[in-house]
Design a protein around this motif. Sequence first.
Motif, short mmCIF file in Angstrom:
data_model
loop_
_atom_site.label_atom_id
_atom_site.label_comp_id
_atom_site.label_asym_id
_atom_site.label_seq_id
_atom_site.Cartn_x
_atom_site.Cartn_y
_atom_site.Cartn_z
N ASP A 6 38.51 76.23 73.28
CA ASP A 6 39.56 76.21 72.26
C ASP A 6 40.15 74.81 72.13
O ASP A 6 40.38 74.32 71.02
N ASP A 63 40.07 72.38 68.83
CA ASP A 63 41.27 71.83 68.20
C ASP A 63 41.23 70.31 68.11
O ASP A 63 41.64 69.72 67.11
N GLU A 80 43.33 68.78 64.95
CA GLU A 80 44.63 69.43 65.15
C GLU A 80 45.40 68.78 66.29
O GLU A 80 46.62 68.86 66.34
N CYS A 81 44.68 68.20 67.23
CA CYS A 81 45.24 67.53 68.40
C CYS A 81 44.48 66.23 68.62
O CYS A 81 43.40 66.05 68.06
N ARG A 87 49.73 66.64 70.39
CA ARG A 87 49.83 66.92 68.95
C ARG A 87 51.27 66.70 68.53
O ARG A 87 52.18 66.71 69.35
#
Length: 137
Positions: free
Chosen positions: A31, A35, A40-41, A60
């Motif tokens: 996961d 990401d 996202e990060c 993030r």
Amino acid sequence: MDDLVIIPEKWNAQAAIYLDAACDERYTINDLAYDVNRGECSLFNVYDADKTHVGSMVLRMDVCAAGSKELVVVALGGKHGRSLIQSLSDFWDDLAIKNKAQSVRAHVSKKGMARLMERVGGVLTESVYRRAVPYGR
């Protein structure tokens, strides 16, 4: 932090080794990789003065409902003499200031990590309790 070099990098196997212990069955290393790869990060690898990779972290930036920003330490792993958290707190502050964030948040599940966050000025603001759903009752 003077003896550390922190570099934003793409997802890699060495970072996965450092960050695996920060993951669990609810948020796995896969996961985390997903990401980071989706943007996202951001992954930052941490190197000592000898250019040895000593840790990795994933961060993030969250935008809260009122429009304020918060830097989130999603995952952190590695070892550097004293606590890696203590070594990186100035970096987090600098990054938060650069991005006009009002706070830095870290979710920790181990008591030792909580104590280290308190040493760098972290304050407990919430507790999370989880209860299993009783299937088959």
